[in-house]
Design a protein around this motif. Structure first.
Motif, PDB file in Angstrom:
ATOM      1  N   VAL A  28       0.945  -1.124  -0.080  1.00  0.00           N
ATOM      2  CA  VAL A  28      -0.008   0.045  -0.109  1.00  0.00           C
ATOM      3  C   VAL A  28       0.781   1.475   0.023  1.00  0.00           C
ATOM      4  CG1 VAL A  28      -1.509   1.382   1.353  1.00  0.00           C
ATOM      5  CG2 VAL A  28      -2.126  -1.142   1.247  1.00  0.00           C
ATOM      6  N   ALA A  29       1.843   1.201   0.719  1.00  0.00           N
ATOM      7  CA  ALA A  29       2.737   2.521   0.914  1.00  0.00           C
ATOM      8  C   ALA A  29       3.581   2.667  -0.367  1.00  0.00           C
ATOM      9  CB  ALA A  29       3.934   2.313   2.101  1.00  0.00           C
ATOM     10  N   ASP A  30       3.719   1.447  -1.045  1.00  0.00           N
ATOM     11  CA  ASP A  30       4.312   1.746  -2.470  1.00  0.00           C
ATOM     12  C   ASP A  30       3.525   2.001  -3.607  1.00  0.00           C
ATOM     13  OD1 ASP A  30       6.633   0.697  -1.445  1.00  0.00           O
ATOM     14  OD2 ASP A  30       6.545  -1.525  -2.167  1.00  0.00           O
ATOM     15  N   GLY A  31       2.181   2.282  -3.284  1.00  0.00           N
ATOM     16  CA  GLY A  31       1.272   2.766  -4.177  1.00  0.00           C
ATOM     17  C   GLY A  31       0.316   1.817  -4.940  1.00  0.00           C
ATOM     18  N   TYR A  32       0.502   0.293  -4.541  1.00  0.00           N
ATOM     19  CA  TYR A  32      -0.381  -0.570  -5.111  1.00  0.00           C
ATOM     20  C   TYR A  32      -1.698  -0.469  -4.523  1.00  0.00           C
ATOM     21  CZ  TYR A  32       3.964  -3.228  -6.703  1.00  0.00           C
ATOM     22  OH  TYR A  32       5.151  -3.563  -7.304  1.00  0.00           O
ATOM     23  N   ARG A  33      -2.713  -0.785  -5.436  1.00  0.00           N
ATOM     24  CA  ARG A  33      -3.907  -1.222  -5.055  1.00  0.00           C
ATOM     25  C   ARG A  33      -3.964  -2.757  -4.396  1.00  0.00           C
ATOM     26  NH1 ARG A  33      -5.031   1.276  -9.988  1.00  0.00           N
ATOM     27  NH2 ARG A  33      -5.889  -0.499 -10.905  1.00  0.00           N
ATOM     28  N   VAL A  34      -4.359  -2.894  -3.281  1.00  0.00           N
ATOM     29  CA  VAL A  34      -3.984  -4.257  -2.551  1.00  0.00           C
ATOM     30  C   VAL A  34      -5.065  -4.905  -1.968  1.00  0.00           C
ATOM     31  CG1 VAL A  34      -2.727  -5.351  -0.632  1.00  0.00           C
ATOM     32  CG2 VAL A  34      -1.542  -2.975  -1.742  1.00  0.00           C
ATOM     33  N   ALA A  35      -5.277  -6.252  -2.388  1.00  0.00           N
ATOM     34  CA  ALA A  35      -6.263  -7.099  -1.784  1.00  0.00           C
ATOM     35  C   ALA A  35      -5.734  -8.317  -0.977  1.00  0.00           C
ATOM     36  CB  ALA A  35      -7.341  -7.514  -2.669  1.00  0.00           C
ATOM     37  N   VAL A  36      -6.208  -8.446   0.212  1.00  0.00           N
ATOM     38  CA  VAL A  36      -5.938  -9.632   1.091  1.00  0.00           C
ATOM     39  C   VAL A  36      -6.984 -10.625   1.211  1.00  0.00           C
ATOM     40  CG1 VAL A  36      -4.298  -8.112   2.500  1.00  0.00           C
ATOM     41  CG2 VAL A  36      -6.453  -8.606   3.318  1.00  0.00           C
ATOM     42  N   THR A  37      -6.606 -11.953   1.360  1.00  0.00           N
ATOM     43  CA  THR A  37      -7.497 -12.891   1.719  1.00  0.00           C
ATOM     44  C   THR A  37      -7.348 -13.174   3.092  1.00  0.00           C
ATOM     45  OG1 THR A  37      -6.226 -14.794   1.306  1.00  0.00           O
ATOM     46  CG2 THR A  37      -7.161 -13.935  -0.491  1.00  0.00           C
ATOM     47  N   ALA A  38      -8.341 -13.519   3.955  1.00  0.00           N
ATOM     48  CA  ALA A  38      -8.545 -13.928   5.294  1.00  0.00           C
ATOM     49  C   ALA A  38      -9.536 -14.839   5.340  1.00  0.00           C
ATOM     50  CB  ALA A  38      -8.446 -12.620   6.185  1.00  0.00           C
ATOM     51  N   ARG A  39      -9.265 -15.795   6.377  1.00  0.00           N
ATOM     52  CA  ARG A  39     -10.438 -16.660   6.811  1.00  0.00           C
ATOM     53  C   ARG A  39     -11.347 -16.039   7.845  1.00  0.00           C
ATOM     54  NH1 ARG A  39      -7.910 -22.411   8.394  1.00  0.00           N
ATOM     55  NH2 ARG A  39      -6.339 -20.870   9.575  1.00  0.00           N
ATOM     56  N   SER A  40     -10.614 -15.145   8.657  1.00  0.00           N
ATOM     57  CA  SER A  40     -11.343 -14.114   9.573  1.00  0.00           C
ATOM     58  C   SER A  40     -10.794 -12.957   9.679  1.00  0.00           C
ATOM     59  CB  SER A  40     -11.769 -15.197  10.789  1.00  0.00           C
ATOM     60  OG  SER A  40     -10.466 -15.286  11.221  1.00  0.00           O
ATOM     61  N   GLY A  41     -11.257 -12.028  10.154  1.00  0.00           N
ATOM     62  CA  GLY A  41     -10.652 -10.568  10.480  1.00  0.00           C
ATOM     63  C   GLY A  41     -10.487  -9.981   9.006  1.00  0.00           C
ATOM     64  N   SER A  42      -9.691  -8.888   9.056  1.00  0.00           N
ATOM     65  CA  SER A  42      -9.383  -7.960   7.936  1.00  0.00           C
ATOM     66  C   SER A  42      -7.976  -7.510   7.817  1.00  0.00           C
ATOM     67  CB  SER A  42     -10.670  -6.727   8.130  1.00  0.00           C
ATOM     68  OG  SER A  42     -10.236  -6.061   9.215  1.00  0.00           O
ATOM     69  N   GLY A  43      -7.719  -7.017   6.730  1.00  0.00           N
ATOM     70  CA  GLY A  43      -6.632  -6.641   6.414  1.00  0.00           C
ATOM     71  C   GLY A  43      -6.107  -5.112   6.733  1.00  0.00           C
ATOM     72  N   PRO A  44      -4.982  -4.553   6.828  1.00  0.00           N
ATOM     73  CA  PRO A  44      -4.922  -3.218   7.159  1.00  0.00           C
ATOM     74  C   PRO A  44      -5.478  -2.215   6.469  1.00  0.00           C
ATOM     75  CG  PRO A  44      -2.978  -4.211   5.868  1.00  0.00           C
ATOM     76  CD  PRO A  44      -4.111  -5.241   5.996  1.00  0.00           C
ATOM     77  N   ALA A  45      -5.568  -0.815   6.852  1.00  0.00           N
ATOM     78  CA  ALA A  45      -6.097   0.226   6.229  1.00  0.00           C
ATOM     79  C   ALA A  45      -5.787   0.442   4.735  1.00  0.00           C
ATOM     80  CB  ALA A  45      -5.798   1.360   6.997  1.00  0.00           C
ATOM     81  N   ASN A  46      -6.614   0.742   4.012  1.00  0.00           N
ATOM     82  CA  ASN A  46      -6.566   1.059   2.598  1.00  0.00           C
ATOM     83  C   ASN A  46      -6.379  -0.154   1.693  1.00  0.00           C
ATOM     84  OD1 ASN A  46      -6.835   3.806   2.701  1.00  0.00           O
ATOM     85  ND2 ASN A  46      -4.600   3.844   3.667  1.00  0.00           N
ATOM     86  N   THR A  47      -6.725  -1.307   2.244  1.00  0.00           N
ATOM     87  CA  THR A  47      -6.669  -2.727   1.567  1.00  0.00           C
ATOM     88  C   THR A  47      -8.193  -3.200   1.303  1.00  0.00           C
ATOM     89  OG1 THR A  47      -6.392  -4.142   3.351  1.00  0.00           O
ATOM     90  CG2 THR A  47      -4.419  -3.169   2.675  1.00  0.00           C
ATOM     91  N   LEU A  48      -8.541  -4.001   0.274  1.00  0.00           N
ATOM     92  CA  LEU A  48      -9.703  -4.672   0.076  1.00  0.00           C
ATOM     93  C   LEU A  48      -9.436  -6.229   0.748  1.00  0.00           C
ATOM     94  CD1 LEU A  48     -12.531  -5.185  -0.994  1.00  0.00           C
ATOM     95  CD2 LEU A  48     -11.225  -5.773  -3.004  1.00  0.00           C
ATOM     96  N   THR A  49     -10.555  -6.482   1.919  1.00  0.00           N
ATOM     97  CA  THR A  49     -10.171  -7.641   2.357  1.00  0.00           C
ATOM     98  C   THR A  49     -11.432  -8.724   1.685  1.00  0.00           C
ATOM     99  OG1 THR A  49      -9.594  -6.991   4.352  1.00  0.00           O
ATOM    100  CG2 THR A  49     -10.532  -9.188   4.362  1.00  0.00           C
ATOM    101  N   VAL A  50     -10.833 -10.026   1.240  1.00  0.00           N
ATOM    102  CA  VAL A  50     -11.924 -10.794   0.602  1.00  0.00           C
ATOM    103  C   VAL A  50     -11.876 -12.181   1.407  1.00  0.00           C
ATOM    104  CG1 VAL A  50     -12.052  -9.879  -1.633  1.00  0.00           C
ATOM    105  CG2 VAL A  50     -10.083 -11.651  -1.087  1.00  0.00           C
ATOM    106  N   THR A  51     -12.802 -12.793   1.970  1.00  0.00           N
ATOM    107  CA  THR A  51     -13.015 -13.987   2.760  1.00  0.00           C
ATOM    108  C   THR A  51     -12.796 -15.037   1.806  1.00  0.00           C
ATOM    109  OG1 THR A  51     -14.535 -12.912   4.106  1.00  0.00           O
ATOM    110  CG2 THR A  51     -14.447 -15.335   4.297  1.00  0.00           C
TER     111      THR A  51
END
Length: 239
Positions: A28-51
């Protein structure tokens, strides 16, 4: 980066905590659009979390569809999600072995397979697999984990042979002992014993892993593929 990072989409599995979270924050700090996968919880600020569960191909299909619909085609994938079920070999059940290999190695396969379609079309992509010093050095009580993490090396090199001509790189980062909730729970004597094995004399930080991932994802690393980069303070050198 010579190409605008803002035009790039990164998918980080297991990006809700630990090393995966640090990687997501760095991208995110590098300027990417970032998505994270998680079974539960959520990723850091300014990311899209997908379960998603990396052992479930259908959930990954849906996750990648969601990411590409909301952020754009995936150009960087970081396969970080993993589990441990440590015990001595003679006590290890078939299920303990299979579950770890299916998550750590099979999960990387499922994730990468679904992410490379956009990369092939774009003729540009970065695949970064998070392994472990355990996969190269070998650790007693981790036959399942060591095997799964070693398998990522062969996987990256097969990808390099298949897709290297399409502008896609595949590399492995192999962390050593990293500061985490798990290491913080160790007693002082155990921590001291581990540190004595590390030439650097300390644990690494998740941010130090993230820095290497950031570089491998950049244009500066375009001619590096099939490589294994240890980030372990010298613990596993020579392996």
């Amino acid at each position: 980066m010579s190409t605008a990072a803002a035009d790039r989409v990164a998918l980080v599995t297991g990006g809700n905590r630990g090393i995966g979270r640090a990687i997501a924050e760095r991208l995110v700090a590098d300027g990417y659009r970032v998505a994270v996968t998680a079974r539960s919880g959520s990723g850091p600020a300014n990311t899209l979390t997908v379960t998603a569960d990396v052992t479930d191909g259908a959930s990954l299909d849906e996750a990648v569809r969601t990411v590409e619909a909301e952020l754009g085609p995936v150009t960087t994938v970081v396969a970080n999600a993993g589990i441990t079920k440590d015990t001595l070999l003679m006590r290890m059940s078939d299920d303990d072995f299979s579950a770890v290999v299916d998550t750590n190695l099979g999960g990387a396969f499922r994730t990468v397979k679904r992410a490379i379609k956009s990369m092939i079309k774009a003729r540009r992509g970065r695949i970064i697999l998070v392994s472990s010093v355990s996969g190269l050095f070998g650790v007693a009580g981790q036959a399942n984990y060591s095997a799964s993490k070693a398998g990522l090396v062969g996987f990256a090199r097969a990808i390099t042979r298949e897709l290297g001509g399409r502008g896609i790189t595949a590399n492995v980062v192999a962390p050593g002992f990293i500061e985490s909730d798990m290491t913080a729970e160790l007693d002082d004597a155990t921590q001291a014993t581990y540190r004595k094995q590390i030439p650097a004399g300390r644990y690494g930080s998740p941010e130090e892993i993230a820095a290497v991932v950031s570089w491998l994802a950049s244009d500066e690393a375009a001619y590096i593929s099939g490589a294994v980069i240890p980030v372990d303070g010298g613990l596993g050198m020579g392996h």
